[in-house]
Design a protein around this motif. Structure first.
Motif, PDB file in Angstrom:
ATOM      1  N   ALA A   1       4.983 -10.439  -0.930  1.00  0.00           N
ATOM      2  CA  ALA A   1       5.096 -11.142   0.336  1.00  0.00           C
ATOM      3  C   ALA A   1       4.213 -10.485   1.389  1.00  0.00           C
ATOM      4  CB  ALA A   1       6.544 -11.164   0.806  1.00  0.00           C
ATOM      5  N   ASP A   2       3.627 -11.307   2.243  1.00  0.00           N
ATOM      6  CA  ASP A   2       2.754 -10.785   3.287  1.00  0.00           C
ATOM      7  C   ASP A   2       3.481  -9.807   4.213  1.00  0.00           C
ATOM      8  OD1 ASP A   2       0.900 -13.900   3.749  1.00  0.00           O
ATOM      9  OD2 ASP A   2       0.604 -12.238   2.350  1.00  0.00           O
ATOM     10  N   SER A   3       4.753 -10.043   4.439  1.00  0.00           N
ATOM     11  CA  SER A   3       5.514  -9.219   5.361  1.00  0.00           C
ATOM     12  C   SER A   3       5.713  -7.788   4.877  1.00  0.00           C
ATOM     13  CB  SER A   3       6.875  -9.866   5.639  1.00  0.00           C
ATOM     14  OG  SER A   3       7.622 -10.004   4.441  1.00  0.00           O
ATOM     15  N   VAL A   4       5.561  -7.559   3.578  1.00  0.00           N
ATOM     16  CA  VAL A   4       5.772  -6.218   3.029  1.00  0.00           C
ATOM     17  C   VAL A   4       4.530  -5.656   2.362  1.00  0.00           C
ATOM     18  CG1 VAL A   4       8.215  -6.723   2.680  1.00  0.00           C
ATOM     19  CG2 VAL A   4       6.617  -7.001   0.784  1.00  0.00           C
ATOM     20  N   LYS A   5       3.479  -6.433   2.299  1.00  0.00           N
ATOM     21  CA  LYS A   5       2.252  -5.997   1.639  1.00  0.00           C
ATOM     22  C   LYS A   5       1.700  -4.743   2.318  1.00  0.00           C
ATOM     23  CE  LYS A   5      -0.074  -9.311   0.041  1.00  0.00           C
ATOM     24  NZ  LYS A   5      -0.907 -10.541  -0.093  1.00  0.00           N
ATOM     25  N   GLY A   6       1.352  -3.776   1.492  1.00  0.00           N
ATOM     26  CA  GLY A   6       0.863  -2.512   2.007  1.00  0.00           C
ATOM     27  C   GLY A   6       1.947  -1.487   2.233  1.00  0.00           C
ATOM     28  N   ARG A   7       3.193  -1.916   2.238  1.00  0.00           N
ATOM     29  CA  ARG A   7       4.319  -1.005   2.436  1.00  0.00           C
ATOM     30  C   ARG A   7       5.205  -0.902   1.198  1.00  0.00           C
ATOM     31  NH1 ARG A   7       8.112  -2.292   5.891  1.00  0.00           N
ATOM     32  NH2 ARG A   7       7.725  -4.552   5.865  1.00  0.00           N
ATOM     33  N   PHE A   8       5.358  -2.011   0.490  1.00  0.00           N
ATOM     34  CA  PHE A   8       6.207  -2.047  -0.695  1.00  0.00           C
ATOM     35  C   PHE A   8       5.347  -2.099  -1.946  1.00  0.00           C
ATOM     36  CE2 PHE A   8      10.191  -4.243   1.281  1.00  0.00           C
ATOM     37  CZ  PHE A   8      10.204  -3.297   2.293  1.00  0.00           C
ATOM     38  N   THR A   9       5.825  -1.471  -2.997  1.00  0.00           N
ATOM     39  CA  THR A   9       5.158  -1.480  -4.279  1.00  0.00           C
ATOM     40  C   THR A   9       6.163  -1.794  -5.378  1.00  0.00           C
ATOM     41  OG1 THR A   9       3.537   0.179  -3.554  1.00  0.00           O
ATOM     42  CG2 THR A   9       3.764  -0.186  -5.923  1.00  0.00           C
ATOM     43  N   ILE A  10       5.798  -2.718  -6.252  1.00  0.00           N
ATOM     44  CA  ILE A  10       6.655  -3.041  -7.381  1.00  0.00           C
ATOM     45  C   ILE A  10       6.067  -2.408  -8.637  1.00  0.00           C
ATOM     46  CG2 ILE A  10       5.507  -5.258  -7.832  1.00  0.00           C
ATOM     47  CD1 ILE A  10       8.293  -6.343  -8.662  1.00  0.00           C
TER      48      ILE A  10
END
Length: 122
Positions: free
Chosen positions: A60-69
């Motif tokens: 999701a754009d809202s978490v891109k760059g902060r969250f990693t799966i």
């Protein structure tokens, strides 16, 4: 029977980090995809990040760059590493697994975990 269980939610301060895990178990022939969704109070459930058996991801754009799966195929497990958490990340996080349950009929089904609460607050 297939079970999906999330773990790792909790309270964290803004800017902090948290890692969620999700494990699928039971009568699984193979897993087509696993991923994370979240639902904040008063809002609809939304996609956070997904991981397919081919390695394709959707973030999701809202978490891109902060969250990693990430995933551990041997354990039928996916992880969500959440960094630089913001108050707006507060939500119940749900794991979903799309599972092949019948090889002969090529039948796949979605299974949802019960969710784990992530609260980002000072």
């Amino acid at each position: 029977q297939v079970q999906v269980v999330e773990f790792g939610g909790g309270l964290v301060q803004p800017g902090g980090s948290l890692r969620l895990s999700c494990a699928a178990s039971g009568s699984i022939l193979s897993i087509n995809a696993m991923g994370w969704y979240r639902q904040a109070p008063g809002k609809q459930r939304e996609l956070v990040a997904t991981f397919t058996s081919y390695g394709t991801t959707n973030i999701a754009d809202s978490v891109k760059g902060r969250f990693t799966i990430s995933r551990d195929n041997a354990k039928n497990t996916v992880y969500l590493q959440m960094n630089s958490l913001k108050p707006e990340d507060t939500a119940v996080y749900y794991c979903k697994a799309n599972v092949l349950v019948d090889q002969a009929y090529r039948r796949s089904m979605d299974y949802w975990g019960k969710g784990t609460l992530v609260t980002v607050s000072s």
